[in-house]
Design a protein around this motif. Structure first.
Motif, PDB file in Angstrom:
ATOM      1  N   UNK A  77       0.838  -1.184   0.000  1.00 45.12           N
ATOM      2  CA  UNK A  77       0.000   0.000   0.000  1.00 45.12           C
ATOM      3  C   UNK A  77       0.886   1.252   0.000  1.00 45.12           C
ATOM      4  N   UNK A  78       0.258   2.405  -0.314  1.00 47.13           N
ATOM      5  CA  UNK A  78       0.946   3.679  -0.164  1.00 47.13           C
ATOM      6  C   UNK A  78       1.236   3.956   1.308  1.00 47.13           C
ATOM      7  N   UNK A  79       2.417   4.463   1.602  1.00 46.19           N
ATOM      8  CA  UNK A  79       2.732   4.887   2.966  1.00 46.19           C
ATOM      9  C   UNK A  79       2.230   6.307   3.176  1.00 46.19           C
ATOM     10  N   UNK A  80       1.317   6.470   4.108  1.00 42.81           N
ATOM     11  CA  UNK A  80       0.743   7.785   4.378  1.00 42.81           C
ATOM     12  C   UNK A  80       1.788   8.823   4.768  1.00 42.81           C
ATOM     13  N   UNK A  81       2.912   8.383   5.349  1.00 41.24           N
ATOM     14  CA  UNK A  81       3.910   9.331   5.859  1.00 41.24           C
ATOM     15  C   UNK A  81       4.692  10.047   4.774  1.00 41.24           C
ATOM     16  N   UNK A 103      -7.824   3.269 -11.048  1.00 40.52           N
ATOM     17  CA  UNK A 103      -6.962   3.359  -9.866  1.00 40.52           C
ATOM     18  C   UNK A 103      -7.699   2.968  -8.597  1.00 40.52           C
ATOM     19  N   UNK A 104      -7.010   2.209  -7.742  1.00 41.18           N
ATOM     20  CA  UNK A 104      -7.423   1.962  -6.366  1.00 41.18           C
ATOM     21  C   UNK A 104      -6.399   2.653  -5.466  1.00 41.18           C
ATOM     22  N   UNK A 105      -6.859   3.449  -4.508  1.00 41.07           N
ATOM     23  CA  UNK A 105      -5.928   4.067  -3.560  1.00 41.07           C
ATOM     24  C   UNK A 105      -5.716   3.112  -2.393  1.00 41.07           C
ATOM     25  N   UNK A 106      -4.641   2.334  -2.452  1.00 38.18           N
ATOM     26  CA  UNK A 106      -4.238   1.524  -1.314  1.00 38.18           C
ATOM     27  C   UNK A 106      -3.376   2.355  -0.382  1.00 38.18           C
ATOM     28  N   UNK A 107      -3.689   2.350   0.906  1.00 38.44           N
ATOM     29  CA  UNK A 107      -2.957   3.203   1.838  1.00 38.44           C
ATOM     30  C   UNK A 107      -2.833   2.521   3.203  1.00 38.44           C
ATOM     31  N   UNK A 108      -1.734   2.806   3.877  1.00 35.90           N
ATOM     32  CA  UNK A 108      -1.497   2.323   5.228  1.00 35.90           C
ATOM     33  C   UNK A 108      -0.645   3.320   5.981  1.00 35.90           C
ATOM     34  N   UNK A 109      -0.378   3.025   7.236  1.00 38.44           N
ATOM     35  CA  UNK A 109       0.287   4.004   8.101  1.00 38.44           C
ATOM     36  C   UNK A 109       1.813   3.975   8.004  1.00 38.44           C
TER      37      UNK A 109
END
Length: 259
Positions: A77-81, A103-109
């Motif tokens: 996933x994309x790193x939110x930081x 597009x799917x926005x995959x994101x995590x912390x």
């Protein structure tokens, strides 16, 4: 059982390979018939030679948006930081348009400390990074509503991680897809917790697609996960020689299950 069709994702890990190999791998994924093509958002390899070949996530997604025509694309996933939330929203909207709505926005912390140290981001604590993600998700959603042109569709948000107090509550509030790791027993427990979070925030859990990372043959794990409500099954493959044996097995199984 769920009424959602089974879908198959594949994560092409952008490590230990020249970009020409990654480009060829992306073409193979579309040819094989996967539903979603993922990369990941890191700056260094996660395994193998720690200083090995590696490429950046979002510039690659823009290239994939042009290269492919059918498969959905995203980061797992994309790193939110690593990016301001408003900028990330704009990047996602732009790749959404380039891809004609795939597009799917995959994101995590975020978790990989080397990335933070080498690129000058504050690593902080796991709890602090989750709090930052909780602040960022409404900002991303707000920015999508302001952009001109608007996204081509409601961009699906995938949240990765299994933290039971914070992460799964964010999934209940914001996610269209929840991606997790673990065996059927682990996922069964976390699905129950996610359903409770959904009840707490007034969300129908059926709105959330459940995704799991899988290895091996679908005959071994597929049905047990499907019975728990998992409908997106994602395999991974790393460079330099991307192997799609598992992907072919899972797409064949998908077609049998979906009928």
């Amino acid at each position: 059982m769920t009424s959602r069709p089974v879908r198959i994702g594949v994560q092409i890990q952008p490590q230990h390979a020249e970009y020409s190999a990654i480009r060829h791998a992306a073409a193979q994924v579309e040819e094989i018939g996967a539903d979603i093509l993922f990369n990941w958002d890191h700056f260094y390899p996660l395994y193998g030679e720690p200083e090995g070949l590696h490429f950046e996530c979002w510039t690659m997604l823009a290239a994939w948006a042009e290269q492919t025509s059918r498969v959905e694309i995203g980061a797992l996933v994309t790193c939110n930081s690593y990016r301001n939330p408003e900028l990330l929203a704009d990047m996602a909207r732009t790749v959404d348009h380039i891809s004609d709505g795939r597009l799917i926005l995959g994101i995590g912390s975020g978790w990989f400390e080397k990335d933070y140290q080498e690129y000058g981001y504050e690593f902080g604590t796991a709890g602090g990074r989750l709090d930052d993600l909780a602040e960022s998700l409404p900002r991303i959603e707000s920015r999508w509503a302001k952009l001109n042109p608007a996204p081509t569709r409601k961009i699906p948000t995938l949240i990765g991680g299994g933290g039971e107090k914070k992460t799964l509550r964010l999934v209940a509030k914001h996610a269209d897809i929840w991606h997790s790791f673990g065996d059927a027993k682990t996922i069964e427990r976390k699905v129950a917790i996610l359903k409770q979070h959904c009840a707490d925030v007034g969300r129908d859990p059926a709105e959330i697609e459940i995704s799991a990372a899988v290895q091996g043959k679908p005959a071994e794990t597929g049905q047990a996960l499907l019975d728990l409500g998992v409908t997106l099954f994602t395999v991974g493959t790393g460079g330099p020689d991307y192997d799609f044996t598992e992907l072919r097995d899972w797409t064949t199984w998908r077609d049998e299950v979906n009928g």
